[in-house]
Write a protein that holds these residues in place. Structure first.
Motif, mmCIF file in Angstrom:
data_model
loop_
_atom_site.group_PDB
_atom_site.id
_atom_site.type_symbol
_atom_site.label_atom_id
_atom_site.label_comp_id
_atom_site.label_asym_id
_atom_site.label_seq_id
_atom_site.Cartn_x
_atom_site.Cartn_y
_atom_site.Cartn_z
ATOM 1 N N ALA A 275 0.814 -1.221 0.000
ATOM 2 C CA ALA A 275 0.000 0.000 0.000
ATOM 3 C C ALA A 275 0.846 1.269 0.000
ATOM 4 C CB ALA A 275 -0.937 -0.012 1.210
ATOM 5 N N THR A 276 2.147 1.135 0.230
ATOM 6 C CA THR A 276 3.008 2.318 0.154
ATOM 7 C C THR A 276 3.072 2.837 -1.277
ATOM 8 O OG1 THR A 276 4.941 0.890 -0.176
ATOM 9 C CG2 THR A 276 4.516 1.636 2.074
ATOM 10 N N GLY A 277 2.682 1.974 -2.221
ATOM 11 C CA GLY A 277 2.628 2.411 -3.611
ATOM 12 C C GLY A 277 3.986 2.479 -4.284
ATOM 13 N N ILE A 278 4.998 2.025 -3.592
ATOM 14 C CA ILE A 278 6.351 2.090 -4.154
ATOM 15 C C ILE A 278 6.650 0.796 -4.895
ATOM 16 C CG2 ILE A 278 8.807 2.223 -3.553
ATOM 17 C CD1 ILE A 278 7.908 4.053 -1.220
ATOM 18 N N LYS A 279 7.220 0.951 -6.089
ATOM 19 C CA LYS A 279 7.523 -0.238 -6.881
ATOM 20 C C LYS A 279 8.689 -1.003 -6.268
ATOM 21 C CE LYS A 279 6.122 1.635 -11.339
ATOM 22 N NZ LYS A 279 6.700 2.341 -12.479
ATOM 23 N N GLU A 280 8.686 -2.304 -6.535
ATOM 24 C CA GLU A 280 9.736 -3.156 -5.969
ATOM 25 C C GLU A 280 11.127 -2.722 -6.430
ATOM 26 O OE1 GLU A 280 8.653 -7.219 -6.751
ATOM 27 O OE2 GLU A 280 7.018 -7.176 -5.282
ATOM 28 N N THR A 281 11.164 -2.121 -7.595
ATOM 29 C CA THR A 281 12.461 -1.692 -8.126
ATOM 30 C C THR A 281 12.852 -0.299 -7.638
ATOM 31 O OG1 THR A 281 11.222 -0.927 -10.033
ATOM 32 C CG2 THR A 281 12.348 -3.063 -10.227
ATOM 33 N N GLU A 282 11.943 0.333 -6.894
ATOM 34 C CA GLU A 282 12.206 1.719 -6.522
ATOM 35 C C GLU A 282 12.208 1.945 -5.013
ATOM 36 O OE1 GLU A 282 9.343 4.010 -8.681
ATOM 37 O OE2 GLU A 282 10.237 3.476 -10.614
ATOM 38 N N ILE A 283 12.446 0.907 -4.273
ATOM 39 C CA ILE A 283 12.419 1.111 -2.815
ATOM 40 C C ILE A 283 13.553 2.064 -2.423
ATOM 41 C CG2 ILE A 283 11.289 -1.072 -2.223
ATOM 42 C CD1 ILE A 283 14.116 -2.098 -1.468
ATOM 43 N N PRO A 284 13.298 2.872 -1.378
ATOM 44 C CA PRO A 284 14.225 3.970 -1.065
ATOM 45 C C PRO A 284 15.451 3.534 -0.251
ATOM 46 C CG PRO A 284 12.332 4.054 0.391
ATOM 47 C CD PRO A 284 12.092 2.896 -0.526
ATOM 48 N N LEU A 285 16.140 2.515 -0.705
ATOM 49 C CA LEU A 285 17.369 2.114 -0.031
ATOM 50 C C LEU A 285 18.528 2.426 -0.967
ATOM 51 C CD1 LEU A 285 16.202 -1.328 1.404
ATOM 52 C CD2 LEU A 285 16.711 0.726 2.725
ATOM 53 N N VAL A 286 19.338 3.355 -0.538
ATOM 54 C CA VAL A 286 20.378 3.868 -1.432
ATOM 55 C C VAL A 286 21.626 2.982 -1.389
ATOM 56 C CG1 VAL A 286 21.771 5.900 -2.022
ATOM 57 C CG2 VAL A 286 19.505 6.187 -0.991
ATOM 58 N N GLY A 287 22.160 2.683 -2.555
ATOM 59 C CA GLY A 287 23.449 2.012 -2.646
ATOM 60 C C GLY A 287 23.431 0.553 -2.271
ATOM 61 N N VAL A 288 22.266 -0.064 -2.316
ATOM 62 C CA VAL A 288 22.213 -1.477 -1.965
ATOM 63 C C VAL A 288 21.163 -2.173 -2.837
ATOM 64 C CG1 VAL A 288 20.587 -1.054 -0.079
ATOM 65 C CG2 VAL A 288 21.942 -3.138 -0.082
ATOM 66 N N THR A 289 21.507 -3.350 -3.298
ATOM 67 C CA THR A 289 20.540 -4.140 -4.061
ATOM 68 C C THR A 289 20.232 -5.402 -3.256
ATOM 69 O OG1 THR A 289 21.682 -3.385 -6.033
ATOM 70 C CG2 THR A 289 20.048 -5.145 -6.312
ATOM 71 N N PRO A 290 19.078 -5.420 -2.609
ATOM 72 C CA PRO A 290 18.755 -6.580 -1.772
ATOM 73 C C PRO A 290 18.647 -7.848 -2.603
ATOM 74 C CG PRO A 290 17.291 -4.733 -1.317
ATOM 75 C CD PRO A 290 18.045 -4.398 -2.576
ATOM 76 N N LEU A 291 18.746 -8.961 -1.928
ATOM 77 C CA LEU A 291 18.649 -10.266 -2.576
ATOM 78 C C LEU A 291 17.311 -10.395 -3.285
ATOM 79 C CD1 LEU A 291 20.054 -13.059 -2.795
ATOM 80 C CD2 LEU A 291 18.795 -13.726 -0.738
#
Lengths: 596, 174, 293
Positions: free
Chosen positions: A99-115
């Motif tokens: 419901a945050t409406g944020i796409k999975e590719t656009e989560i606000p974590l800078v400089g890291v690509t989660p598994l």
């Protein structure tokens, strides 16, 4: 299959994410796993950001873990406020509210690509199954059961027990929310399975508690019958535990009008012959310092627990730090030694608190137990503790012969004078903050003052030989070393194992006794050391400075210090050790070069 | 200067004697306290004089006690120290740090005057003839005591008129 | 009263060998005599008495008795006293100190001992000045008074100790003076016998820094016994009316004695301990509280 999983979850207070963490660790304990749970909050009383970190393992757990294996964000704004407390890395699975409406590719974590990143309609599922979004935390627990194999049965068993009184309807709603979460997880398997292996300790009795409750229970076990204190985060639960239990043991608890009155009453109770204690946090420690000086000169046993938080002043009242070290060792004016002990986990808080009472009673002195927010409020699962192995020491009372011509502050071979208390015939004396002769009568003689200072400091000499108040692990001859205490010690224990696996010849010293500084123990430890780190959560490198004040550290031993609320990760400590190793190798090579 | 709960009209000779003894006891103790205070504050001359007063009061007390025992043996007393205050004993604030012997004597003299006034004022309320006689005797003795102190005062050289405060150090802050 | 039965004690049995440091002429010399007498009348042996003070000239007083004494830190006699009382409710606990110790630096504690109804007798030797530090303003100094910290006169109203404790609901409030040692001893005795927090204000002049009007002669001029006024000590409002005259009149005797003393904190603690003791896990099994079922 995983042996160890670290969950970090954040949301607003209304999301009940800390309750979910509680349910998770309880369920894990019920299923035989080891668990540690820490909590961290923002500054609002209600509805601010709140988070918890739950580590579950089939092996005993040394610390709350470094990078998260699983991150759960009920909203990103709150999650991000915890920064380094909830570190996401390339091996983290991130689960967040769709419901945050944020796409999975656009989560606000800078400089890291989660598994892997998975958006889950958590609120919608809660609403649909339980009829309220409030059940989001139960959905999360269902997701965890489904994806990681923890608590499939035990979670709902716990919830059922907790909510039984509130009616079957509520239990059923939770069950539907839980099932929905679990079903979602089954329907959307992870790219790589992260199921935890089943625990072979299943069925064993486990204890589960936090550092504050453990401290209070240990105090009562040690025979403490009086607590005087004042509410202050994060130490208040110690007083609460006393309020619940100490009456049963013929004792009393006083929630005093202020910090000074709290310790004052504890000083009075000790004077009256009762084992007594107070507990506080930074600002309270400042307020209590005059009374600590009084207890030192009047030679009255007393245990003071300081649960450290970020300072100075109000500082970061809900976050952990180790910056009260100087205050613990040196507050209260005058020439005085006041022992300072520090537990490193919930489990050893039991032993260290008992030790504090033993030292206080034996040496007739105030003793500070320097806990910290992380230990005090984190929950740990524990294997049962055999309490019969702990010896309880009582203060030395005057004998009939002593009472013939009683001198309260009599010079003795070990500088400890038998202590009477009101009600004891023949033992009357004047306790005082003013300097006194052996009888207790006031004096302002410089000669007596010097002699009494000598008595009051020399009596602690045997403490410095207490090697059992230090833990050395790793190779005893290692050239590389770490020193860490309190909650940081656990991180370093894990770093030690990791570094050893990576071939670094390293050792770790964990002091439980911080003050007086046991020079001998450190000198022995540092004899083989060329490079080392004093790892501490203080901005000023207080531990490093305290040690340098008392001994010559090898030149290559440096502080690795940082302010509170910025936890150390085992991985970064290992990286720092690698640096030391390279420096060491370079300097060896340098030594081999012919001189120009 | 006060008594409380003493019924002078019905005072027996035994109780009157006991009262007189209590008055001497009180004065003796007060002078002893003063002497110790003077010792503590390095004021030996005043201490010496107060000790002289201790002896005087004690001597008088012993004489009265002997009479009491001779006449009434160990019969229980109906009066106690809780019934008297500051009859012949100087007020607590009569003592002063560094007081001269003269000031000490003046304080004692004032107390003897006070004691004399006590017996004078009590006399009209007494009914028993023997008790009256005793009180008259005590009253007169207070006059003798005054003369005794006066005699000591005459022995002193006249004071310069300078005050103690012109010489002593300021108090020491603690 | 006494756990060991009533014994015959004399005032001198409570007098220690220590020689007071007070200035000759100090009112505290009579206060300590009053305390000896009151204790003798009560008859508890010295070792069953704990006598606590803070810091100040008058706070030296526990050392001049043969009781267990505690000359602690400035303003904190009462917190320490209540710890002693809670640890051992059978002790007779006295606290004493000056007006600065009690109503300035330690002023925050009094209200709380009163509302807890701690069975402690608190004696304040009120001399309206800081003597130990050489004559600065105290919380009971009159407005306009010149001292070394108020060269041009104090700008503050004094605290009214009597009204202060009455307003907080103290069950026993009295005032005494060195002008009447017998009355002082009686009042202290009554205060100790009162089951609950008892307060005795004693106008004890400072001979070195006090003003003339506060010396014994001056006090005698304004003293008036409450009994002679026909005051009924059960009447709290009348007591508060009379207490308003603090600083003008010196009323001696009992202002207020609660005719129906409520249970003391110590009583309630004992009650709770008795009620809950059956629930005690053996100490060695205390960790069972944390068993995850």
């Amino acid at each position: 299959m995983r042996k160890d999983l670290v969950f970090g979850m954040a949301g607003s207070g209304g999301d009940g994410i800390v309750s979910a963490g509680d349910s998770l660790i309880q369920a894990a304990a019920a299923e035989g796993y080891h668990g540690v749970m820490t909590k961290s909050f923002g500054s609002q009383i209600r509805g601010g950001e709140s988070s918890c970190r739950v580590r579950i393992s089939i092996d005993p757990i040394l610390n709350p873990g470094g990078n998260l294996d699983v991150a759960v964000a009920l909203n990103w704004e709150d999650f991000l406020k915890f920064g380094a407390e909830l570190p996401v890395s390339g091996t983290t699975v991130v689960i967040y509210e769709a419901a945050t409406g944020i796409k999975e590719t656009e989560i606000p974590l800078v400089g890291v690509t989660p598994l892997q990143v998975i958006a889950v309609p958590i609120a919608a599922m809660a609403k649909e199954t339980a009829g309220t979004e409030r059940a989001k935390n139960t959905v999360v627990l269902g997701l965890i059961a489904g994806w990681f194999g923890i608590g499939a049965v035990a979670v709902m068993k716990g919830i059922r027990k907790r909510l039984a009184k509130k009616g079957e309807e509520l239990v059923e709603a939770n069950q539907r929310a839980f099932d929905a979460g679990r079903a979602f997880a089954m329907a959307h398997p992870l790219k790589a399975s992260m199921n935890i292996v089943s625990s072979d300790t299943k069925g064993n009795v486990k204890l589960i508690t936090d550092g504050n409750d453990m401290c209070a229970a240990a105090a009562i076990f040690a025979g403490c019958q009086f607590f005087g204190g004042y509410p202050i985060t994060p130490s208040t639960e110690i007083m609460q535990f006393f309020t619940d239990h100490v009456w049963k043991y013929g004792g009393a608890v006083l929630q005093a009008e202020d910090e000074i009155a709290g310790i004052g009453a504890a000083v009075g109770a000790s004077f009256a012959g009762m084992k007594s204690m107070t507990a506080t946090s930074g600002p309270g420690l400042s307020l209590k310092s005059e009374m600590m000086g009084l207890a030192s000169i009047a030679e009255l046993p007393l245990v003071i627990v300081d649960v450290q938080r970020g300072g100075p002043s109000t500082g970061l009242p809900t976050k952990s730090e180790q910056s009260d070290l100087f205050a613990a060792a040196f507050s209260a004016h005058g020439d005085v030694i006041r022992p300072v002990l520090a537990p490193t986990s919930v489990a050893d808080t039991f032993r260290i608190t008992i030790e504090a009472f033993n030292i206080a009673e034996y040496y007739q002195t105030p003793v500070i137990v320097l806990s910290d927010q992380e230990i005090s409020q984190r929950k740990e699962t524990l294997d049962p503790i055999d309490t019969t192995q702990f010896k309880i020491i009582e203060r030395v009372r005057p004998t009939g012969a002593d009472l013939q011509d009683y001198k309260r502050f009599k010079q003795t071979e070990n500088h400890i004078s038998p202590i009477s208390h009101p009600g004891m015939l023949g033992g009357t004396y004047l306790a005082s903050g003013i300097e006194h002769v052996e009888s207790g009568a006031p004096t302002n003689s410089g000669t007596v003052h010097a002699r009494m200072n000598d008595k009051r400091t020399k009596k602690f000499d045997p403490l410095k030989d207490r090697k059992d108040l230090f833990e050395v692990s790793g190779n005893p001859d290692a050239p590389i070393a770490m020193v860490a205490w309190g909650s940081v010690a656990g991180v370093c224990r894990e770093a030690l194992l990791m570094a050893q696996e990576q071939g670094i010849n390293v050792k770790l010293l964990v002091p439980y006794l911080l003050y007086p500084v046991a020079e001998g123990v450190y000198n022995e430890f540092f004899a083989s050391v060329q490079k080392g780190l004093i790892i501490e959560q203080t901005h000023l490198a207080q531990t490093h400075k305290l040690l340098r004040m008392h001994l010559d550290l090898p030149k290559g031993v440096k502080p690795m210090a940082r302010s509170g609320a910025n936890p150390f990760l085992p991985s970064e400590i290992v990286a720092a050790l690698h640096n030391l190793l390279s420096e060491l190798q370079r300097s060896h090579e340098g030594n081999l070069q012919p001189q120009e | 200067m006060a008594t409380r709960g003493i019924d002078y009209a019905n005072l027996s000779l035994k109780d009157a004697l006991d009262l007189a003894i209590l008055i001497e006891d009180e004065a003796q103790e007060r002078y002893e306290e003063f002497a110790v205070q003077m010792d503590q504050h390095r004021t030996p001359e005043a201490a010496k004089f107060f000790r002289y007063m201790v002896e005087n009061e004690a001597k008088h007390g012993r004489e009265l006690s002997a009479r009491r025992v001779a006449r009434f043996g160990s019969a229980p007393s109906a009066v106690s120290r809780t019934m008297i205050y500051d009859i012949e004993a100087p007020d607590y604030d009569a003592a002063r740090a560094f007081m001269s012997a003269r000031k000490a004597m003046e304080a004692a003299l004032a107390s003897e005057v006070k004691a004399h006034a006590f017996f004078v004022s009590a006399l009209p309320t007494l009914q028993d003839a023997e008790v009256r006689a005793l009180f008259e005797e005590l009253r007169d003795e207070e006059l003798e005591h005054q003369q005794l102190v006066q005699a000591e005062l005459y022995k002193l050289r006249p004071e310069s008129g300078l005050s103690d405060d012109d010489f002593v150090d300021e108090p020491a802050a603690q | 009263m006494s756990a060991t039965g009533t014994l015959d004690f004399q005032p001198k049995d409570y007098k220690s060998d220590l020689k007071p440091i007070w200035c000759p002429g100090c009112g505290d010399f009579s206060v300590v005599q009053g305390i000896y007498r009151a204790l003798a009348a009560i008859g508890r042996p010295p070792h069953e008495i704990a006598f606590v003070s803070g810091i100040g000239c008058s706070s030296r007083i526990p050392g001049y008795t043969t009781a267990y004494g505690f000359n602690s830190v400035h303003g904190r006699a009462l917190p320490i006293a209540q710890g002693i009382k809670l640890a051992n409710p059978d002790l007779l606990v006295l606290a004493a100190g000056g007006d600065g110790d009690g109503f300035s630096i330690g002023g925050g504690h009094i209200a709380h001992l009163i509302r807890r109804n701690m069975d402690i007798t608190y004696i304040v030797m009120d001399n309206q000045i800081y003597g130990l530090t050489k004559g600065q303003l105290s919380p009971t100094s009159q407005k306009g008074r010149t001292t070394c910290t108020s060269r041009y006169g104090s700008l503050e109203e004094p605290v009214n100790p009597l009204l202060y404790v009455l307003a907080y609901g103290a069950g026993f409030v009295a005032q005494a003076s060195p002008t009447d040692l017998v009355g002082m001893a009686a009042v202290i005795e009554e205060a100790i016998r009162y089951p609950g927090f008892a307060f005795v204000n004693i106008q004890s002049p400072c001979v070195t820094y006090g003003e003339e009007a506060q010396q014994i002669k001056g006090l005698k001029a304004i003293q008036e016994s409450l009994a002679s006024l026909g005051h009924n000590p059960a009447d709290r409002l009348a007591a508060m009316d009379l207490a308003q005259q603090y600083g003008e009149k010196m009323h001696l005797g009992v202002f207020y004695r609660n005719p129906e003393p409520p249970p003391t904190y110590g009583d309630l603690v004992k009650e709770r301990q008795a009620l809950l003791s059956k629930d005690a896990l053996p100490r060695e099994r205390i960790l069972d509280l944390f068993i995850k079922k």
